[in-house]
Design an enzyme around this catalytic site. Structure first.
Site, PDB file in Angstrom:
ATOM      1  N   LYS A 243       2.387   9.565   8.336  1.00 48.94           N
ATOM      2  CA  LYS A 243       1.511   9.161   9.541  1.00 48.94           C
ATOM      3  C   LYS A 243       2.269   9.416  10.678  1.00 48.94           C
ATOM      4  O   LYS A 243       1.796  10.844  11.288  1.00 48.94           O
ATOM      5  CB  LYS A 243       1.493   7.466   9.398  1.00 48.94           C
ATOM      6  CG  LYS A 243       0.805   7.133   8.415  1.00 48.94           C
ATOM      7  CD  LYS A 243       0.206   5.558   8.649  1.00 48.94           C
ATOM      8  CE  LYS A 243      -1.105   5.598   7.659  1.00 48.94           C
ATOM      9  NZ  LYS A 243      -0.792   4.674   6.492  1.00 48.94           N
TER      10      LYS A 243
ATOM     11  N   ASP B 102       9.255   2.721   1.540  1.00 50.62           N
ATOM     12  CA  ASP B 102       7.886   3.437   2.213  1.00 50.62           C
ATOM     13  C   ASP B 102       7.699   3.204   3.545  1.00 50.62           C
ATOM     14  O   ASP B 102       7.480   1.994   3.864  1.00 50.62           O
ATOM     15  CB  ASP B 102       6.852   2.876   1.286  1.00 50.62           C
ATOM     16  CG  ASP B 102       5.386   3.606   1.877  1.00 50.62           C
ATOM     17  OD1 ASP B 102       5.468   4.051   2.875  1.00 50.62           O
ATOM     18  OD2 ASP B 102       4.516   3.328   0.849  1.00 50.62           O
TER      19      ASP B 102
ATOM     20  N   PHE C 127       0.916  -1.106   0.028  1.00 51.57           N
ATOM     21  CA  PHE C 127       0.269  -0.098  -0.039  1.00 51.57           C
ATOM     22  C   PHE C 127       0.954   1.256  -0.021  1.00 51.57           C
ATOM     23  O   PHE C 127       1.666   1.311   0.816  1.00 51.57           O
ATOM     24  CB  PHE C 127      -0.846   0.056   1.192  1.00 51.57           C
ATOM     25  CG  PHE C 127      -1.891   1.171   1.142  1.00 51.57           C
ATOM     26  CD1 PHE C 127      -2.981   1.251   0.341  1.00 51.57           C
ATOM     27  CD2 PHE C 127      -1.763   2.273   1.815  1.00 51.57           C
ATOM     28  CE1 PHE C 127      -3.852   2.019   0.261  1.00 51.57           C
ATOM     29  CE2 PHE C 127      -2.580   3.441   1.714  1.00 51.57           C
ATOM     30  CZ  PHE C 127      -3.544   3.308   1.059  1.00 51.57           C
TER      31      PHE C 127
HETATM   32  C1  LIG Z   1      -1.229   5.221   5.073  1.00 49.96           C
HETATM   33  C2  LIG Z   1       0.171   4.829   4.038  1.00 49.96           C
HETATM   34  C3  LIG Z   1       0.359   5.236   2.891  1.00 49.96           C
HETATM   35  C4  LIG Z   1      -0.540   6.617   2.652  1.00 49.96           C
HETATM   36  O1  LIG Z   1      -0.437   7.861   3.304  1.00 49.96           O
HETATM   37  P1  LIG Z   1      -1.594   8.758   3.072  1.00 49.96           P
HETATM   38  O2  LIG Z   1      -1.154   9.912   4.086  1.00 49.96           O
HETATM   39  O3  LIG Z   1      -2.848   8.471   3.409  1.00 49.96           O
HETATM   40  O4  LIG Z   1      -1.519   9.435   1.842  1.00 49.96           O
HETATM   41  C5  LIG Z   1       1.301   5.305   2.056  1.00 49.96           C
HETATM   42  N1  LIG Z   1       2.264   4.115   2.299  1.00 49.96           N
HETATM   43  C6  LIG Z   1       2.339   3.305   3.565  1.00 49.96           C
HETATM   44  C7  LIG Z   1       2.920   2.303   3.838  1.00 49.96           C
HETATM   45  C8  LIG Z   1       0.955   3.558   4.321  1.00 49.96           C
HETATM   46  O5  LIG Z   1       0.683   2.924   5.390  1.00 49.96           O
END
Ligand SMILES: *Cc1c(COP(=O)(O)O)cnc(C)c1O
Length: 404
Positions: free
Chosen positions: A255, A226, A142
């Protein structure tokens, strides 16, 4: 449907006025303190989701509150036509802790990944290597909801009907042979989460990140991490990759970074400092003093209260409690997995976490789903062991009462 006076009224208005792309629980939050949330009618919940790993220092931490109030009273926004003190100091603090050299700021995880996407393509474009445009990403990954980030995301239903950016190949997480087969000389970058969060709280297999580092270096592609969910202490290290000896070429944060204040960041090596020269990328709100002050306060709180090491210790306790619960209920639970305070209780095939979470909320505990079958725990890093025990006890009660 809730019948408390104020909740009922606001829920009715929400049904009418909010765009229905979400399906929230019927809880209207009014305030929080530490790991607790209270709704508009005064009912209490134990929050072991923390806004999906966002509220890293809990709700209404006095130091974060003061930093935001003080910063709002000084200056909130200046644009990127000027420097601001909070942002410069934040960039330094993040580079210091990560071993990276440069920081770019934005407002969300998707934007941080979007920046990495553009960085990688422009890096090779600037070098005259116009062939290197492809990306390798993983199934179940994700990376966010913008067109670039959703193209990297490895769950087809998130991409369905949107088209997307060309040139992304998804391979199974943990499958080095599949990576090797795809990592040809037209690949600009490989993007990976140290622990797949949304995909089901799946830690990278031992040695996987190290092997990806070696392979991408050998074949001339960039390694992008990420760390939007795993970064800022969640795994018991400042950043998830720090349990390995590797260093990425760039990484994405968001986050937990702002403790609830929207902020994202891309950190890069010095070698990539020339990839996005002035005019190629930017963000109006990115790097503003308000969000930067929030992030600096979060880093200071994590340090002063020993919360990064704490995430490791408390995470192990939580893992042990979940493993015990899984052993007690073998017809419902498959097991436990995760790192630090990013943990999942994996249910057996046939159980749908989405349908169980409302029952857990009724028992007073807020949690989220990761994938179909994983109850995800991403508590505030200030959570106490007794709060974790309270949460696991509520889950035990709900699972035990499930029809089998
Ligand atoms: C939540 C998340 C995102 C997206 O972040 P947003 O602030 O909602 O755009 C991207 N990568 C990872 C691993 C995430 O957990």
């Amino acid at each position: 449907m809730r019948t408390d006076a104020k909740s009922a009224e606001l829920l009715a208005l929400a049904q009418k006025r909010l765009y229905p792309n979400y399906k929230p629980a019927p809880i209207v939050v009014a305030r929080g303190k530490g790991s607790e949330l209270f709704d508009v009618d005064g009912r209490r919940w134990l929050d072991l989701a923390a806004g999906v790993a966002v509220c890293s220092v809990g709700h209404a931490h006095p130091k974060l509150v003061r930093a935001l109030a003080d910063q709002a009273a000084r200056v909130m926004h200046v644009s990127n036509y000027f420097y601001n003190e909070e942002n410069v100091l934040l960039a330094d603090a993040l580079c210091e802790r990560s071993g990276m050299a440069r920081a770019f700021f934005c407002n969300s995880g998707a934007e941080a990944n979007e920046a990495m996407f553009k960085l990688a393509r422009r890096h090779f474009f600037a070098k005259g290597d116009t062939k290197r445009t492809r990306f390798i990403a993983f199934h179940n990954a994700f990376h966010g909801r913008t067109m670039g980030a959703v193209s990297l995301t490895g769950t087809p239903k998130y991409r369905e009907g949107f088209g997307g950016v060309e040139g992304v190949t998804h391979v199974p997480y943990g499958d080095l042979d599949a990576v090797k087969a795809e990592l040809s000389d037209d690949v600009a970058a490989l993007i990976v989460e140290p622990v797949q969060g949304e995909g089901g709280v799946l830690p990278a297999p031992p040695g996987f990140l190290e092997a990806l580092r070696a392979l991408t270096s050998e074949r001339g592609a960039l390694l992008l991490l990420d760390e939007v969910q795993t970064g800022i202490g969640r795994t018991g290290h400042w950043f998830g990759f720090q349990s390995t000896g590797i260093r990425p070429d760039a990484m994405a944060l968001a986050k937990g970074l702002g403790g609830g204040c929207p902020i994202g960041a891309m950190l890069t090596t010095e070698e990539l400092a020339g990839a996005l020269p002035p005019g190629t990328h930017g963000s109006t709100f990115g790097g503003n003093p308000f969000a930067s002050a929030a992030a600096r306060a979060v880093l200071a709180i994590l340090e002063e209260e020993g919360l990064v090491d704490g995430a490791r210790a408390k995470g192990e306790r939580l893992g042990a409690m979940l493993a015990e619960l899984a052993r007690e209920l073998p017809e419902i639970c498959e097991g436990e997995r995760g790192v630090g305070l990013l943990r999942g209780l994996v249910l057996k095939q046939g159980f749908v976490v989405r349908d169980i979470l409302p029952k857990i909320a009724d028992a007073g505990v807020l949690l989220t789903a990761a994938g179909e079958r994983v109850i995800r725990f991403t508590p505030p890093l200030v959570v106490t062991e007794s709060e974790l025990a309270e949460g696991v006890a509520a889950v035990r009660k709900v699972l035990t009462a499930l029809p089998r």
